[in-house]
Write an enzyme that holds these catalytic residues in place. Sequence first.
Site, PDB file in Angstrom:
ATOM      1  CB  CYS A 249      -0.990  -0.019   1.238  1.00 44.43           C
ATOM      2  SG  CYS A 249      -1.710  -1.516   1.617  1.00 44.43           S
TER       3      CYS A 249
ATOM      4  CG  HIS B  68      -6.284  -3.768   2.628  1.00 38.21           C
ATOM      5  ND1 HIS B  68      -6.433  -4.375   3.804  1.00 38.21           N
ATOM      6  CD2 HIS B  68      -5.411  -3.367   2.342  1.00 38.21           C
ATOM      7  CE1 HIS B  68      -5.297  -4.413   4.324  1.00 38.21           C
ATOM      8  NE2 HIS B  68      -4.378  -3.974   3.477  1.00 38.21           N
TER       9      HIS B  68
ATOM     10  CG  ASP C 193      -2.811  -0.671  -3.289  1.00 35.74           C
ATOM     11  OD1 ASP C 193      -3.430  -1.758  -3.376  1.00 35.74           O
ATOM     12  OD2 ASP C 193      -2.726  -0.123  -2.204  1.00 35.74           O
TER      13      ASP C 193
ATOM     14  CG  HIS D  88      -1.252   2.988   4.335  1.00 40.65           C
ATOM     15  ND1 HIS D  88      -1.134   1.728   3.902  1.00 40.65           N
ATOM     16  CD2 HIS D  88      -0.781   3.024   5.656  1.00 40.65           C
ATOM     17  CE1 HIS D  88      -0.566   1.213   4.920  1.00 40.65           C
ATOM     18  NE2 HIS D  88      -0.041   1.756   5.854  1.00 40.65           N
TER      19      HIS D  88
END
Length: 484
Positions: free
Chosen positions: A30, A177, A235, A86
């Site tokens: 990520c 996720h 990602d 993130h």
Amino acid sequence: YHGSEIRTPTLDKLAAEGVKLENYYVQPMCTPSRSQLITGKYQIHTGLQHSIIRPTQPNCLPLDNVTLPQKLKEVGYSTHMVGKWHLGFYRRECMPTQRGFDSFFGSLLGSGDYYTHFKCDSPGICGYDLYENNNAAWDHDNGIYSTQMYTQKVQQILASHNPRKPIFLYIAYQAVHSPLQAPGRYFEHYRSINNINRRRYAAMLACLDEAINNVTLALRKYGYYENSIIIYSSDNGGQPMAGGSNWPLRGSKGTYWEGGIRAVGFVHSPLLKNKGSVCKELVHITDWFPTLITLAEGQIDEDIQLDGYDVWETISEGRRSPRVDILHNIDPIYTKAKNGSWAAGYGIWNTAIQSAFSNAGPNRWHNERVSWSAGKTVWLFNITADPYERVDLSARHPEVVKQLLRRLSQFNKTAVPVRYPPKDPRSNPKLNGGVWGPWFKEDEKKKKSEKSKGANKQKKSKNKKKANRKKGQSFHCRSRLEGG
């Protein structure tokens, strides 16, 4: 859109009418992918070479890096972010609204509950993680599934903005996720999938597909679509233990095999010249930074030293890519390969260090048992002829290995030190009103520096007195530089 048991009619249609990126690479996790998207730089040039930014780490995307939304704001764009950040938050200057976004609605961490927006990093270290701009969004704590909640926010932004004025909208959905969660109605078509993780994943992706349809409809409804560019990107590769699948590519999320870094991506836009085509030219996630800034008629300063390339003509017109290679990563603090050595790297590279082409020992990739010969630390694959990485050519083509190791060595000379600090106990949400958020206080830093200045003054006055007593005695000051 490559075809599976999961129905994604929106993604299939947008990709089919746009340009499918079939030689497109991201990073295996990520934070690294997001940092490269927003800066146009490889990890070795931002200090984020190792792993991800953990919730309790005093770390974030270094503040001296100019970001994509900052450059777009320079040329009059409104910039908005919805979804997963993130990229660190330990101090206020790290927050999305301080890094170029006019507004932010989403989560700061890498994962969390899709309904409660609650995250435990470890036992007793738990907190709420949903933000609107710089404050916890308690008002939105209504148990709405995040994919749907984020889509509603996007619709509100598009409805309130003037479509004749430029806008950059970064939608970083939490899906797909882990934890694997989805509203019940999305399971309807997937009762026949026996693997429960895969079934949940399918439901999550079905909901995501519907969300993207709703965003596209909003673009049309409010008058943006005809002058818009939609970029869709993963990602990292899928995680087979959490419902993902990269088959027939080898590897998974967190690895540098093709399954970890070769991504699903496409561009959909009425502005494309070659609609309904496939791009097999080399494209990397760092390329979006210069591509979008150039499209927006912004300026890229020469001193930024980007690793990305402007690939718009490659995508839109089918021209050759200006990119000839990709550095996937060099991670000097990853667990060293026991059998790695300078000798194995022909004296050019220490193969104990994890980099673009090394991974040590037998392992299980996509639940497939792979046993390499003992002590092996270098592999070479012809990805064009062998995209599934079945035939190791390193012994057959040592000159190619040496050439690539020299390139690694050249890149490594430009690397900055790794930023991966130990966890800070002050990060505990219990000390911050039950919320994950900035904990590093600038005032504390000032007080400490003022205290040390005061102490230094006292030392100086004592030193002066001593110096007066003993003529000819000299004192040497040694300054100490500390890296952040």
